[in-house]
Design a protein around this motif. Structure first.
Motif, short mmCIF file in Angstrom:
data_model
loop_
_atom_site.label_atom_id
_atom_site.label_comp_id
_atom_site.label_asym_id
_atom_site.label_seq_id
_atom_site.Cartn_x
_atom_site.Cartn_y
_atom_site.Cartn_z
N SER A 17 0.83 -1.21 0.00
CA SER A 17 0.00 0.00 0.00
C SER A 17 0.86 1.26 0.00
N ARG A 18 1.87 1.29 0.85
CA ARG A 18 2.70 2.49 0.96
C ARG A 18 3.56 2.71 -0.28
N ARG A 19 4.12 1.64 -0.85
CA ARG A 19 5.03 1.78 -1.99
C ARG A 19 4.31 1.95 -3.32
N MET A 20 3.16 1.28 -3.48
CA MET A 20 2.53 1.21 -4.79
C MET A 20 1.11 1.77 -4.84
N LEU A 21 0.24 1.30 -3.94
CA LEU A 21 -1.18 1.62 -4.08
C LEU A 21 -1.47 3.09 -3.81
N LEU A 22 -1.01 3.59 -2.66
CA LEU A 22 -1.30 4.99 -2.34
C LEU A 22 -0.62 5.96 -3.33
N PRO A 23 0.67 5.74 -3.70
CA PRO A 23 1.25 6.61 -4.73
C PRO A 23 0.52 6.52 -6.07
N SER A 24 0.07 5.33 -6.45
CA SER A 24 -0.67 5.18 -7.71
C SER A 24 -1.99 5.94 -7.67
N LEU A 25 -2.72 5.77 -6.58
CA LEU A 25 -3.99 6.47 -6.46
C LEU A 25 -3.80 7.98 -6.40
N ALA A 60 4.15 8.32 3.03
CA ALA A 60 4.40 7.41 1.91
C ALA A 60 4.55 8.19 0.60
N LEU A 61 3.71 9.20 0.39
CA LEU A 61 3.82 10.02 -0.82
C LEU A 61 5.14 10.77 -0.85
N GLU A 62 5.55 11.27 0.31
CA GLU A 62 6.82 11.99 0.41
C GLU A 62 7.99 11.07 0.06
N GLN A 63 7.87 9.81 0.45
CA GLN A 63 8.95 8.85 0.25
C GLN A 63 8.99 8.28 -1.16
N PHE A 64 7.82 8.07 -1.78
CA PHE A 64 7.77 7.30 -3.03
C PHE A 64 7.30 8.10 -4.26
N VAL A 65 6.96 9.37 -4.10
CA VAL A 65 6.55 10.20 -5.23
C VAL A 65 7.52 11.37 -5.35
N GLU A 66 8.00 11.64 -6.58
CA GLU A 66 8.95 12.71 -6.80
C GLU A 66 8.37 14.05 -6.34
N ALA A 67 9.24 14.91 -5.82
CA ALA A 67 8.79 16.18 -5.24
C ALA A 67 8.05 17.04 -6.26
N GLU A 68 8.51 17.03 -7.54
CA GLU A 68 7.87 17.89 -8.54
C GLU A 68 6.47 17.42 -8.89
N ARG A 69 6.14 16.18 -8.52
CA ARG A 69 4.79 15.66 -8.78
C ARG A 69 3.90 15.75 -7.54
#
Length: 481
Positions: A17-25, A60-69
């Motif tokens: 969830s933290r690595r894939m699902l929440l960043p994807s959503l 999780a978003l801070e960790q797995f999603v690029e800052a510019e996004r």
């Protein structure tokens, strides 16, 4: 199906969830691709409240999603969609709180990632709370059993509440762009399809390599091994997409009908063939990324006969593929992290170029880490050629990042989660596909048991046991390393 307005995430505090699902959503939400009313309800055993879950999601978003996004407004809007309900799936009374949070149960999508032992109580709890109505849909994350019998038991439990038309079995490889591009490559171009058969192709290789070892998955992996962890799902799905007949339409029934025909046409590898058609390996000490690493048994902390590498020679027994070998290999602690498909075409029937070193055309479909399609072709070497034309194999590469530089590359779960919410089943696996896959895998495992076939050692950082090289070299084929 109607678009879901509630998405229920089981295991919402876990690693997936933290690595894939929440960043994807989040990516879908930030791009305006989710229904504006869609609420995402997380549930797990963790005793969190909604604010604590939102804080975990933000981290999780801070960790797995690029800052510019991650513009602040998009993050805030996404967090506003989130809710959380703690749940012990073994306690039926807990599901009523889920139902109260969901709202309309007929516009509900459920993502279920749970231990096999909890499938039964979870499905019963959902049905008992009224969350299995005709419009609801249920996504199932692997593992869905460890053999055909256990897979059937899980699917039977799910089928008591959800019909097949509402079940979305996930194989995340099917969400990868290059895997989907197989359909476009084959059926959107007349160039390849006339040669896409035993008359034009001499062999196919499918490799999925990992550089990592156990990575905290010791108990799960040692109970499964490479054959069941990788071949049974990802690799057989890739094989089916390569070998399938052209579907009449791009819809779930047509595409999956053709895939299951391939899976049912796989020639069984039984006790008599396992020693000549399969290789089992287990990594020993070696190096990975320039660093020394431990042997599998040492990493596990106990002796084990589980294979961390497997290579197979498979055949699809139908008219199109008569006599064409499909070589599959996958393993941990290999030199590269990569997934690729190599389609080896047959040589020209006669060379007019004398002693020129002719090489057959080769199609290279790279899935990860870089998505790429390459075609090896013969071309003339520049020069005056007083002694005749000199030829050389040259690659024609289509770098997907370059070809589609104007389009953001999405991770596989973005596509799959959007399809789940909107009710499209094409990229999800049907029950008869799963059972055909397990039938083939179980026969191999039975053959290994019957012959007492053990694991062969290989050093970490190499391409598996030497027997894997012999598997192809006996046919005059070399692995594409």
């Amino acid at each position: 199906m109607t678009i879901a307005t509630s998405l229920l995430l089981f295991g919402a505090t876990g690693d997936l969830s933290r690595r894939m699902l929440l960043p994807s959503l989040f990516g879908l939400s930030a791009d305006g691709l989710l229904h504006p009313d869609l609420r995402i309800i997380g549930t797990a055993r963790s005793a969190l409240d909604a604010e604590a879950f939102k804080a975990m999601a933000a981290k999780a978003l801070e960790q797995f999603v690029e800052a510019e996004r991650r513009p602040a407004g998009a993050v805030a809007a996404f967090l506003d969609r989130l809710a959380y309900v703690p749940l012990d799936a073994t306690r039926p009374e807990g599901f009523s709180a889920l139902a109260a949070e969901v709202g309309d149960p007929c516009r509900l999508a459920i993502f279920l990632s749970t231990a096999p032992s909890l499938f039964g109580p979870t499905i019963a709890g959902l049905a008992g709370a009224g969350l299995a109505c005709a419009g609801a849909r249920l996504a199932l994350e692997k593992p869905l059993g460890h053999d055909l019998a256990s897979s059937r038991a899980i699917n039977d439990a799910v089928a008591t509440a959800y019909p097949e038309s509402q079940i979305f079995r996930i194989d995340h490889y099917l969400g990868k762009e290059t895997v989907q591009n197989l359909l476009a490559l084959r059926f959107g171009n007349i160039l390849f399809e006339p040669l896409w058969n035993a008359g034009g192709i001499s062999s196919v290789q499918i490799t999925v390599g990992e550089t990592v070892g156990l990575e905290g998955r010791a108990d799960y992996y040692d109970g499964m091994g490479a054959l069941r962890d990788m071949v049974q799902n990802h690799m057989l799905q890739l094989l089916a997409l390569v070998a399938m007949e052209p579907p009449a339409r791009l819809d779930p029934a047509a595409v999956r009908d053709e895939k299951v025909k391939v899976l049912r046409s796989l020639r069984p590898i039984t006790g008599r063939e396992v020693e000549s058609h399969s290789v089992r390996g287990q990594y020993g000490a070696g190096s990975s990324g320039g660093q020394p690493v431990k042997a599998y048994a040492e990493e596990l902390g106990r002796p084990s006969d589980t294979e961390t590498f497997v290579a197979l020679k498979a055949h699809v027994d139908n008219w199109r593929w008569k006599g064409v070998p499909f070589y599959l290999r996958t393993g941990k602690r290999l030199p590269e992290r990569m997934s690729e498909i190599i389609v080896q075409f047959r040589p020209v029937p006669h060379s007019m170029f004398g002693d020129a070193a002719m090489k057959p055309n080769k199609l290279i479909i790279s899935i990860q880490p870089d998505e790429n399609i390459g075609l090896q072709m013969m071309a003339k070497v520049p020069g005056l050629d007083r002694d005749g034309l000199k030829l050389r194999a040259v690659p024609l590469d289509i770098g997907m990042k370059n070809a589609f530089a104007d389009v953001r590359r999405r991770i596989a779960y973005e596509r799959l989660m959007l399809d789940l919410v909107e009710g499209r089943q094409t990229l999800f696996v049907r029950r008869d596909e799963v059972e055909a896959q397990w039938t083939w895998i179980d026969a191999i495992r039975a053959g290994w048991a019957e012959t007492g076939m053990g694991v062969k050692p290989y050093a970490a950082g190499t391409w598996g046991p030497s027997a894997a090289i012999a598997l192809t070299e006996r046919d005059g084929v070399s692995w594409h390393d």
